[in-house]
Enzyme design. Structure first.
Site, PDB file in Angstrom:
ATOM      1  N   TYR A  31      41.784  48.138  45.049  1.00  0.00           N
ATOM      2  CA  TYR A  31      41.407  47.860  46.433  1.00  0.00           C
ATOM      3  C   TYR A  31      42.076  46.590  46.930  1.00  0.00           C
ATOM      4  O   TYR A  31      42.686  45.851  46.154  1.00  0.00           O
ATOM      5  CB  TYR A  31      39.878  47.777  46.574  1.00  0.00           C
ATOM      6  CG  TYR A  31      39.238  46.505  46.045  1.00  0.00           C
ATOM      7  CD1 TYR A  31      39.210  46.220  44.689  1.00  0.00           C
ATOM      8  CD2 TYR A  31      38.661  45.586  46.921  1.00  0.00           C
ATOM      9  CE1 TYR A  31      38.611  45.059  44.215  1.00  0.00           C
ATOM     10  CE2 TYR A  31      38.060  44.419  46.453  1.00  0.00           C
ATOM     11  CZ  TYR A  31      38.036  44.165  45.103  1.00  0.00           C
ATOM     12  OH  TYR A  31      37.452  43.014  44.641  1.00  0.00           O
ATOM     13  N   LYS A  90      43.832  44.473  40.778  1.00  0.00           N
ATOM     14  CA  LYS A  90      42.621  44.407  41.616  1.00  0.00           C
ATOM     15  C   LYS A  90      41.906  45.751  41.590  1.00  0.00           C
ATOM     16  O   LYS A  90      41.978  46.540  42.536  1.00  0.00           O
ATOM     17  CB  LYS A  90      42.994  43.982  43.047  1.00  0.00           C
ATOM     18  CG  LYS A  90      41.800  43.480  43.862  1.00  0.00           C
ATOM     19  CD  LYS A  90      42.281  42.742  45.094  1.00  0.00           C
ATOM     20  CE  LYS A  90      41.164  42.391  46.060  1.00  0.00           C
ATOM     21  NZ  LYS A  90      40.163  41.479  45.527  1.00  0.00           N
ATOM     22  N   GLU A 133      38.116  31.877  36.809  1.00  0.00           N
ATOM     23  CA  GLU A 133      38.055  31.900  38.279  1.00  0.00           C
ATOM     24  C   GLU A 133      36.621  32.172  38.685  1.00  0.00           C
ATOM     25  O   GLU A 133      35.736  32.262  37.837  1.00  0.00           O
ATOM     26  CB  GLU A 133      39.014  32.971  38.838  1.00  0.00           C
ATOM     27  CG  GLU A 133      38.723  34.369  38.330  1.00  0.00           C
ATOM     28  CD  GLU A 133      39.735  35.424  38.767  1.00  0.00           C
ATOM     29  OE1 GLU A 133      40.365  35.280  39.822  1.00  0.00           O
ATOM     30  OE2 GLU A 133      39.870  36.426  38.030  1.00  0.00           O
ATOM     31  N   LEU A 153      42.932  37.062  38.942  1.00  0.00           N
ATOM     32  CA  LEU A 153      43.569  37.767  40.052  1.00  0.00           C
ATOM     33  C   LEU A 153      44.546  36.814  40.749  1.00  0.00           C
ATOM     34  O   LEU A 153      44.233  35.637  40.939  1.00  0.00           O
ATOM     35  CB  LEU A 153      42.519  38.247  41.060  1.00  0.00           C
ATOM     36  CG  LEU A 153      43.135  39.143  42.132  1.00  0.00           C
ATOM     37  CD1 LEU A 153      43.480  40.516  41.570  1.00  0.00           C
ATOM     38  CD2 LEU A 153      42.226  39.284  43.339  1.00  0.00           C
TER      39      LEU A 153
HETATM   40  N1  PDD Z   1      38.082  38.946  46.244  1.00  0.00           N
HETATM   41  N2  PDD Z   1      39.726  36.375  42.172  1.00  0.00           N
HETATM   42  C1  PDD Z   1      38.950  37.473  42.239  1.00  0.00           C
HETATM   43  C2  PDD Z   1      38.292  37.952  41.002  1.00  0.00           C
HETATM   44  C3  PDD Z   1      38.793  38.149  43.474  1.00  0.00           C
HETATM   45  O1  PDD Z   1      38.034  39.253  43.548  1.00  0.00           O
HETATM   46  C4  PDD Z   1      39.430  37.642  44.642  1.00  0.00           C
HETATM   47  C5  PDD Z   1      39.303  38.329  45.977  1.00  0.00           C
HETATM   48  C6  PDD Z   1      40.216  36.480  44.515  1.00  0.00           C
HETATM   49  C7  PDD Z   1      40.942  35.866  45.687  1.00  0.00           C
HETATM   50  O2  PDD Z   1      42.021  36.678  46.106  1.00  0.00           O
HETATM   51  P1  PDD Z   1      42.496  36.679  47.633  1.00  0.00           P
HETATM   52  O3  PDD Z   1      42.778  35.271  47.982  1.00  0.00           O
HETATM   53  O4  PDD Z   1      43.707  37.523  47.627  1.00  0.00           O
HETATM   54  O5  PDD Z   1      41.355  37.254  48.431  1.00  0.00           O
HETATM   55  C8  PDD Z   1      40.343  35.884  43.268  1.00  0.00           C
HETATM   56  C9  PDD Z   1      37.920  39.697  47.463  1.00  0.00           C
HETATM   57  C10 PDD Z   1      37.930  38.864  48.682  1.00  0.00           C
HETATM   58  C11 PDD Z   1      36.675  40.554  47.346  1.00  0.00           C
HETATM   59  O6  PDD Z   1      36.577  41.270  46.383  1.00  0.00           O
HETATM   60  O7  PDD Z   1      35.814  40.512  48.218  1.00  0.00           O
END
Ligand code: PDD
Length: 284
Positions: A32, A147, A179, A204
């Protein structure tokens, strides 16, 4: 009621249908993306599409549509839902087939679902107060750079944080922070260096992270990409997380340790402001 997109069709959310044999449902065999919308425009769309391509490639999944078509679907969803501010979720799975651990034939069409979620991203009250996090073991699989839709452990960790009276959890492996449950984690050292762990299979590759590290360097904040321990984090001057849905969110407490003055730090606040300015300027 929202209008959602499912396999070529825009329809009201209560009429959208996905097969019970969808591999996303049976095997979490899907990936996703989450793209933010500000003022009806998409933030860092090409970054999210590049990561989607990478996630699909790593799992030998075919792309469900070209980038132009995906952009058009995103824009139509913004229009049909009158979305000014919020997120668009894009979910792709390996499609529907008889239940079998082996992948289905390559010509099995992918499933593609997109939906909007309105939210006040700019004015989240927590931006003013900062959030509290607790540390929990990182029990996710070893390919966190992909992801995938397997979000059960992050969900469990967020529930544990809530149970302990906190807002979110930071995940720990071999005594260092990997993270947050749905965001990348950063600290600022006593001498003003911004620390976040380097890219690998352990985290991620955040799209917001890429922008923040570039903007920090451009604005004279020294950046060091290295792992940091829970102990170092607890003694840091500032801490924060980044993601598409929170941009830059200050962290003011880690377990029992209050960070800095217990309020959002200047580097987190500055990076949030700079990030938002650029995001809105470059949104499409
Ligand atoms: N989450 N690390 C994890 C485990 C994440 O699920 C996300 C993003 C990030 C940050 O990635 P980005 O800057 O590309 O959003 C880091 C999204 C927002 C979610 O699942 O809601």
């Amino acid at each position: 009621m929202r209008t959602v997109y499912v396999n070529g069709i825009f329809c009201p959310e209560n009429q959208a249908v996905v097969s019970v044999f969808d591999r996303g449902f049976l095997f979490a065999d899907g990936v996703y993306e989450v793209t933010s919308v500000l003022g009806g425009r998409l933030i860092d769309f090409s970054g999210h599409m590049a990561r989607l391509r990478r996630s699909l490639d790593e799992l030998s999944m075919a792309a469900p549509a070209g980038e132009d078509e995906l952009l058009s679907i995103h824009r139509q969803l913004v229009d049909k839902n009158g979305l000014d501010e919020g997120m668009i979720y894009l979910q792709v799975t390996r499609g529907s087939a008889d239940r079998d651990f082996l992948y289905p034939p390559e010509d099995t069409p992918a499933s593609l679902v997109l939906f909007t979620q309105a939210a006040n991203l700019r004015a989240r009250p927590q931006v003013q107060t900062g959030i509290r996090v607790v540390t929990v073991p990182d029990l996710r699989w070893q390919r966190r750079d992909i992801k995938t839709v397997q979000l059960l452990y992050p969900s469990m960790a967020k529930m544990e944080a809530k149970r302990r009276g906190a807002d979110d959890a930071w995940l720990v492996e071999d005594e260092v922070i990997t993270e947050g449950t749905s965001n990348n984690a950063y600290i600022v050292t006593a001498d003003g260096k911004l620390i976040t762990r380097p890219l690998s299979h352990s985290i991620l590759h955040g799209i917001t992270r890429t922008a923040i590290l570039r903007l920090a360097a451009e604005h004279g904040v020294p950046v060091e990409e290295r792992p940091f321990t829970v102990e170092e984090a607890k003694q840091s001057r500032e801490a924060f997380v980044t993601s598409a849905s929170t941009f830059v969110m200050p962290v003011v407490q880690i377990d029992e340790a209050v960070i800095g003055e217990g309020s959002p730090g200047p580097i987190a606040r500055k990076l949030r402001t700079i990030y938002l300015e650029e995001a809105e300027r470059t949104a499409i």
